[in-house]
Design a protein around this motif. Structure first.
Motif, PDB file in Angstrom:
ATOM      1  N   ASP A  13       8.379-116.118 -60.817  1.00 36.14           N
ATOM      2  CA  ASP A  13       8.302-116.555 -62.212  1.00 36.14           C
ATOM      3  C   ASP A  13       8.388-118.072 -62.271  1.00 36.14           C
ATOM      4  OD1 ASP A  13       8.401-116.907 -64.927  1.00 36.14           O
ATOM      5  OD2 ASP A  13       9.938-115.395 -65.287  1.00 36.14           O
ATOM      6  N   SER A  14       7.259-118.748 -62.072  1.00 31.13           N
ATOM      7  CA  SER A  14       7.236-120.201 -61.963  1.00 31.13           C
ATOM      8  C   SER A  14       7.614-120.889 -63.272  1.00 31.13           C
ATOM      9  CB  SER A  14       5.856-120.678 -61.506  1.00 31.13           C
ATOM     10  OG  SER A  14       4.852-120.232 -62.415  1.00 31.13           O
ATOM     11  N   GLU A  15       7.345-120.253 -64.426  1.00 30.43           N
ATOM     12  CA  GLU A  15       7.659-120.863 -65.714  1.00 30.43           C
ATOM     13  C   GLU A  15       9.150-121.110 -65.868  1.00 30.43           C
ATOM     14  OE1 GLU A  15       6.754-120.139 -70.476  1.00 30.43           O
ATOM     15  OE2 GLU A  15       6.910-118.403 -69.146  1.00 30.43           O
ATOM     16  N   PHE A  20      15.960-122.340 -64.008  1.00 31.55           N
ATOM     17  CA  PHE A  20      16.884-121.582 -63.155  1.00 31.55           C
ATOM     18  C   PHE A  20      17.567-122.492 -62.138  1.00 31.55           C
ATOM     19  CE2 PHE A  20      16.973-119.793 -58.820  1.00 31.55           C
ATOM     20  CZ  PHE A  20      18.108-119.005 -58.940  1.00 31.55           C
ATOM     21  N   LYS A  21      16.814-123.350 -61.480  1.00 37.05           N
ATOM     22  CA  LYS A  21      17.383-124.208 -60.434  1.00 37.05           C
ATOM     23  C   LYS A  21      18.428-125.164 -61.000  1.00 37.05           C
ATOM     24  CE  LYS A  21      13.450-124.024 -57.251  1.00 37.05           C
ATOM     25  NZ  LYS A  21      12.309-124.774 -56.645  1.00 37.05           N
ATOM     26  N   VAL A  22      18.149-125.728 -62.163  1.00 36.78           N
ATOM     27  CA  VAL A  22      19.112-126.632 -62.793  1.00 36.78           C
ATOM     28  C   VAL A  22      20.389-125.874 -63.156  1.00 36.78           C
ATOM     29  CG1 VAL A  22      19.566-128.054 -64.831  1.00 36.78           C
ATOM     30  CG2 VAL A  22      17.376-128.247 -63.636  1.00 36.78           C
ATOM     31  N   TYR A  97      36.646-112.632 -62.090  1.00 38.47           N
ATOM     32  CA  TYR A  97      35.651-112.552 -63.149  1.00 38.47           C
ATOM     33  C   TYR A  97      34.243-112.673 -62.569  1.00 38.47           C
ATOM     34  CZ  TYR A  97      39.772-113.853 -65.907  1.00 38.47           C
ATOM     35  OH  TYR A  97      41.026-113.909 -66.462  1.00 38.47           O
ATOM     36  N   LEU A  98      33.311-111.991 -63.217  1.00 36.23           N
ATOM     37  CA  LEU A  98      31.899-112.069 -62.850  1.00 36.23           C
ATOM     38  C   LEU A  98      31.107-112.630 -64.029  1.00 36.23           C
ATOM     39  CD1 LEU A  98      29.455-111.432 -61.025  1.00 36.23           C
ATOM     40  CD2 LEU A  98      29.445-109.125 -62.016  1.00 36.23           C
ATOM     41  N   ILE A  99      30.411-113.748 -63.790  1.00 35.90           N
ATOM     42  CA  ILE A  99      29.541-114.348 -64.801  1.00 35.90           C
ATOM     43  C   ILE A  99      28.110-113.937 -64.489  1.00 35.90           C
ATOM     44  CG2 ILE A  99      28.807-116.476 -65.924  1.00 35.90           C
ATOM     45  CD1 ILE A  99      31.236-117.859 -64.613  1.00 35.90           C
ATOM     46  N   LEU A 100      27.460-113.266 -65.430  1.00 38.40           N
ATOM     47  CA  LEU A 100      26.070-112.840 -65.261  1.00 38.40           C
ATOM     48  C   LEU A 100      25.211-113.519 -66.311  1.00 38.40           C
ATOM     49  CD1 LEU A 100      26.574-109.045 -64.486  1.00 38.40           C
ATOM     50  CD2 LEU A 100      26.027-110.889 -62.875  1.00 38.40           C
ATOM     51  N   MET A 101      24.070-114.050 -65.857  1.00 34.57           N
ATOM     52  CA  MET A 101      23.216-114.844 -66.738  1.00 34.57           C
ATOM     53  C   MET A 101      21.753-114.527 -66.525  1.00 34.57           C
ATOM     54  SD  MET A 101      25.202-118.457 -66.184  1.00 34.57           S
ATOM     55  CE  MET A 101      25.768-117.923 -64.574  1.00 34.57           C
ATOM     56  N   GLU A 102      20.963-114.746 -67.562  1.00 33.96           N
ATOM     57  CA  GLU A 102      19.516-114.664 -67.473  1.00 33.96           C
ATOM     58  C   GLU A 102      18.972-116.042 -67.108  1.00 33.96           C
ATOM     59  OE1 GLU A 102      18.278-113.095 -71.242  1.00 33.96           O
ATOM     60  OE2 GLU A 102      19.346-111.200 -70.934  1.00 33.96           O
ATOM     61  N   ASP A 103      17.756-116.090 -66.593  1.00 34.41           N
ATOM     62  CA  ASP A 103      17.256-117.342 -66.022  1.00 34.41           C
ATOM     63  C   ASP A 103      16.642-118.305 -67.024  1.00 34.41           C
ATOM     64  OD1 ASP A 103      14.936-115.942 -66.540  1.00 34.41           O
ATOM     65  OD2 ASP A 103      14.160-116.043 -64.497  1.00 34.41           O
ATOM     66  N   THR A 210      23.283-122.550 -73.908  1.00 28.61           N
ATOM     67  CA  THR A 210      22.265-122.178 -74.881  1.00 28.61           C
ATOM     68  C   THR A 210      21.066-121.637 -74.115  1.00 28.61           C
ATOM     69  OG1 THR A 210      21.015-122.964 -76.796  1.00 28.61           O
ATOM     70  CG2 THR A 210      21.212-124.481 -74.946  1.00 28.61           C
ATOM     71  N   LEU A 211      19.967-121.343 -74.813  1.00 31.63           N
ATOM     72  CA  LEU A 211      18.786-120.802 -74.149  1.00 31.63           C
ATOM     73  C   LEU A 211      17.616-121.756 -74.271  1.00 31.63           C
ATOM     74  CD1 LEU A 211      18.665-117.001 -75.111  1.00 31.63           C
ATOM     75  CD2 LEU A 211      19.650-118.065 -73.079  1.00 31.63           C
ATOM     76  N   ALA A 212      16.787-121.786 -73.237  1.00 36.84           N
ATOM     77  CA  ALA A 212      15.534-122.525 -73.299  1.00 36.84           C
ATOM     78  C   ALA A 212      14.568-121.749 -74.194  1.00 36.84           C
ATOM     79  CB  ALA A 212      14.945-122.695 -71.904  1.00 36.84           C
ATOM     80  N   PRO A 213      13.651-122.420 -74.888  1.00 42.52           N
ATOM     81  CA  PRO A 213      12.716-121.743 -75.808  1.00 42.52           C
ATOM     82  C   PRO A 213      11.552-121.088 -75.057  1.00 42.52           C
ATOM     83  CG  PRO A 213      12.309-124.090 -75.841  1.00 42.52           C
ATOM     84  CD  PRO A 213      13.510-123.890 -74.946  1.00 42.52           C
TER      85      PRO A 213
END
Length: 231
Positions: A13-15, A20-22, A97-103, A210-213
């Protein structure tokens, strides 16, 4: 506080790759990454393969009804498979604790400062803490949900873009997959308040992320349907 974390991301998922890396670099400064896969389910064959290796992955093939359409989208099941696997792998560690996140998550500089501050405010046993709340959910907050200066019982109805589980929460989430799950992941927690003590941040308090658009990777692409012949 000992944290493990995982940002779910598909390498192809290149977009989302740069975001994600940041985020991954930012979170890794204060937590150790959990070794657990991001599972992509695009077809019934993918689902069948995952289930063959995880027979306790207990999903109701009828899914749920949304906009008068019954069933699951494959992307929803990929989310479920990834989170389910992460819960199991977390419980093999000694982390608290476990932190789970979307990319598509955007981590602010004060992410861990705020997170630790808010968790220290909590004086009750809890299972899940949602650190991202969609702004369209803020009107659902009511004062009687408050438990401390910045923390309250969950008032959102959707988004697991960034959530934290206790060991108790992970154990309960796995146990409660019997009977079979028939809700998407966010509803599984937020619409089952009798099963989970889910907490979050008050609308007026600072947020650490926050989330990227970006558009969903599957919502507009995958068909919702009942899954036959697998479970």
């Amino acid at each position: 506080m000992k944290f493990k974390y995982k940002i779910f991301h598909i390498d192809s998922d290149s977009e989302r790759d740069s975001i994600f890396k940041v985020a991954n670099m930012a979170v890794s400064k204060n937590a150790e990454e959990l070794i657990t896969p991001t599972i992509q389910i695009r077809s019934e064959e993918d689902l069948s393969s995952f289930y063959a290796h995880n027979p306790d992955f207990n999903i109701d093939p009828n899914g749920y009804n949304l906009d008068s359409i019954q069933g699951w989208k494959m992307g929803e099941l990929g989310i479920w498979a990834s989170n389910y696997t992460a819960w199991k792998n977390f419980l093999k560690t000694d982390a608290d604790y476990l932190i789970l996140m979307e990319d598509d998550i955007v981590i602010k500089d004060n992410f861990f400062e705020l997170l630790e501050k808010y968790l220290l405010e909590i004086r009750i046993e809890w299972d899940l803490f949602s650190f991202f709340i969609p702004s369209d959910q803020f009107p659902s907050y009511k004062d009687d949900l408050s438990i401390s200066e910045n923390v309250c019982r969950a008032y959102q109805d959707w988004s697991c873009a960034c959530y934290i589980l206790t060991r108790r929460g992970a154990e309960k989430a796995l146990i409660n997959m019997n009977p079979p799950v028939s809700l998407p992941l966010d509803w599984y927690f937020y619409r089952q308040k009798h099963k989970y003590t889910s907490l979050t941040v008050k609308p007026s308090s600072d947020k650490g992320c926050t989330l990227a658009p970006l558009q969903s990777t599957f919502q507009a692409k995958h068909e919702r349907k009942i899954i036959n012949g697998i479970f």
